[in-house]
Design a protein around this motif. Structure first.
Motif, PDB file in Angstrom:
ATOM      1  N   THR A  81      -6.820   9.117   8.194  1.00 12.90           N
ATOM      2  CA  THR A  81      -5.971   8.627   7.102  1.00 12.90           C
ATOM      3  C   THR A  81      -4.551   8.380   7.619  1.00 12.90           C
ATOM      4  OG1 THR A  81      -7.261   9.991   5.598  1.00 12.90           O
ATOM      5  CG2 THR A  81      -5.187   9.131   4.742  1.00 12.90           C
ATOM      6  N   ASN A  84      -4.465   5.360   9.827  1.00 11.30           N
ATOM      7  CA  ASN A  84      -4.508   4.136   9.023  1.00 11.30           C
ATOM      8  C   ASN A  84      -3.143   3.783   8.446  1.00 11.30           C
ATOM      9  OD1 ASN A  84      -7.206   3.746   9.495  1.00 11.30           O
ATOM     10  ND2 ASN A  84      -7.879   4.670   7.577  1.00 11.30           N
ATOM     11  N   VAL A  85      -2.416   4.809   7.999  1.00 10.93           N
ATOM     12  CA  VAL A  85      -1.079   4.570   7.443  1.00 10.93           C
ATOM     13  C   VAL A  85      -0.174   3.977   8.527  1.00 10.93           C
ATOM     14  CG1 VAL A  85       1.022   5.698   6.579  1.00 10.93           C
ATOM     15  CG2 VAL A  85      -1.209   6.345   5.649  1.00 10.93           C
ATOM     16  N   SER A  88      -1.127   0.444   9.335  1.00 11.92           N
ATOM     17  CA  SER A  88      -0.766  -0.528   8.300  1.00 11.92           C
ATOM     18  C   SER A  88       0.740  -0.804   8.322  1.00 11.92           C
ATOM     19  CB  SER A  88      -1.233  -0.068   6.914  1.00 11.92           C
ATOM     20  OG  SER A  88      -0.422   0.978   6.444  1.00 11.92           O
ATOM     21  N   ILE A  89       1.535   0.218   8.646  1.00  9.04           N
ATOM     22  CA  ILE A  89       2.984   0.031   8.740  1.00  9.04           C
ATOM     23  C   ILE A  89       3.307  -0.898   9.906  1.00  9.04           C
ATOM     24  CG2 ILE A  89       5.168   1.205   9.345  1.00  9.04           C
ATOM     25  CD1 ILE A  89       4.179   3.572   7.629  1.00  9.04           C
ATOM     26  N   VAL A 110       6.513   5.497   4.925  1.00  7.90           N
ATOM     27  CA  VAL A 110       5.633   6.655   5.102  1.00  7.90           C
ATOM     28  C   VAL A 110       5.620   7.483   3.813  1.00  7.90           C
ATOM     29  CG1 VAL A 110       5.333   8.862   6.312  1.00  7.90           C
ATOM     30  CG2 VAL A 110       5.903   6.805   7.611  1.00  7.90           C
ATOM     31  N   LYS A 113       3.482   6.093   1.051  1.00  6.73           N
ATOM     32  CA  LYS A 113       2.051   6.314   1.301  1.00  6.73           C
ATOM     33  C   LYS A 113       1.682   7.783   1.073  1.00  6.73           C
ATOM     34  CE  LYS A 113       0.994   2.186   3.200  1.00  6.73           C
ATOM     35  NZ  LYS A 113      -0.059   1.275   2.746  1.00  6.73           N
ATOM     36  N   LEU A 114       2.529   8.681   1.602  1.00  7.28           N
ATOM     37  CA  LEU A 114       2.214  10.109   1.497  1.00  7.28           C
ATOM     38  C   LEU A 114       2.169  10.573   0.046  1.00  7.28           C
ATOM     39  CD1 LEU A 114       4.077  12.030   4.356  1.00  7.28           C
ATOM     40  CD2 LEU A 114       1.613  11.729   4.043  1.00  7.28           C
ATOM     41  N   ILE A 117      -1.170  10.108  -1.025  1.00  7.25           N
ATOM     42  CA  ILE A 117      -2.186  10.844  -0.268  1.00  7.25           C
ATOM     43  C   ILE A 117      -2.134  12.346  -0.561  1.00  7.25           C
ATOM     44  CG2 ILE A 117      -2.957  11.470   2.067  1.00  7.25           C
ATOM     45  CD1 ILE A 117      -1.801   8.677   2.941  1.00  7.25           C
ATOM     46  N   TYR A 122       4.081  15.059   1.286  1.00  7.98           N
ATOM     47  CA  TYR A 122       5.184  14.169   0.895  1.00  7.98           C
ATOM     48  C   TYR A 122       6.512  14.925   0.858  1.00  7.98           C
ATOM     49  CZ  TYR A 122       8.127  11.640  -2.496  1.00  7.98           C
ATOM     50  OH  TYR A 122       9.164  11.025  -3.135  1.00  7.98           O
TER      51      TYR A 122
END
Ligand code: ZN
Length: 151
Positions: A81, A84-85, A88-89, A110, A113-114, A117, A122
């Motif tokens: 995961t 993937n983040v 994608s960034i 980030v 996204k966090l 997730i 986060y």
């Protein structure tokens, strides 16, 4: 690009199209007008990160994965995961042909996204990245999260 027919070293491009990680170009020799095809590798130009102190360093996906990994320690977040983040960034900047990006911008991406997730990760990531140095900062970000939950 040297013409395979006459050896002349100048040609014009008449067509370009991507072919996997290469660009296929049809070229026409400026001397004999012979046509030939070349496959040119797209150079992987690194994305440069502008840090808070104004210095530049190349975008390092491994470093970002490590930082996120630390924030997600003992949380139910898979390494895949995180990867993937980061992918994608990186893809986002590449697709926009953005060669320079601030560390702030990356941090905010980030965090966005966090937040979806894992909220503990986060808060942890935010505390390091935004350099929380008092309890109030934690209280503020957590009450923001709680406020969003109520909606
Ligand atoms: Zn030629």
């Amino acid at each position: 690009m040297i013409c395979p027919e006459c050896g002349y070293n100048d040609s014009k491009v008449i067509d370009s199209r991507p072919a996997e990680s290469k660009i296929r170009r049809r070229r026409e020799c400026l001397k004999c007008t012979g046509r030939f095809t070349t496959y040119e590798i797209i150079e992987d130009i690194p994305i440069m990160v502008v840090k808070k102190d104004g210095t530049l360093e190349p975008f390092d996906s491994r470093k970002l994965i490590e930082r996120m990994f630390r924030a997600t320690a003992k949380r139910p977040v898979k390494l895949k995961t995180i990867e993937n983040v980061v992918d994608s960034i990186q893809a986002h900047f590449k697709n926009n042909f953005q060669r320079e990006v601030t560390s702030d911008k990356i941090g905010e991406m980030v965090l966005r996204k966090l937040k979806e997730i894992d909220r503990v990760a986060y808060v942890r990531f935010a505390s390091v990245y935004r350099e929380f140095d008092d309890i109030e900062s934690f209280v503020k970000i957590i009450s923001e999260l709680q406020g969003e939950n109520d909606n």
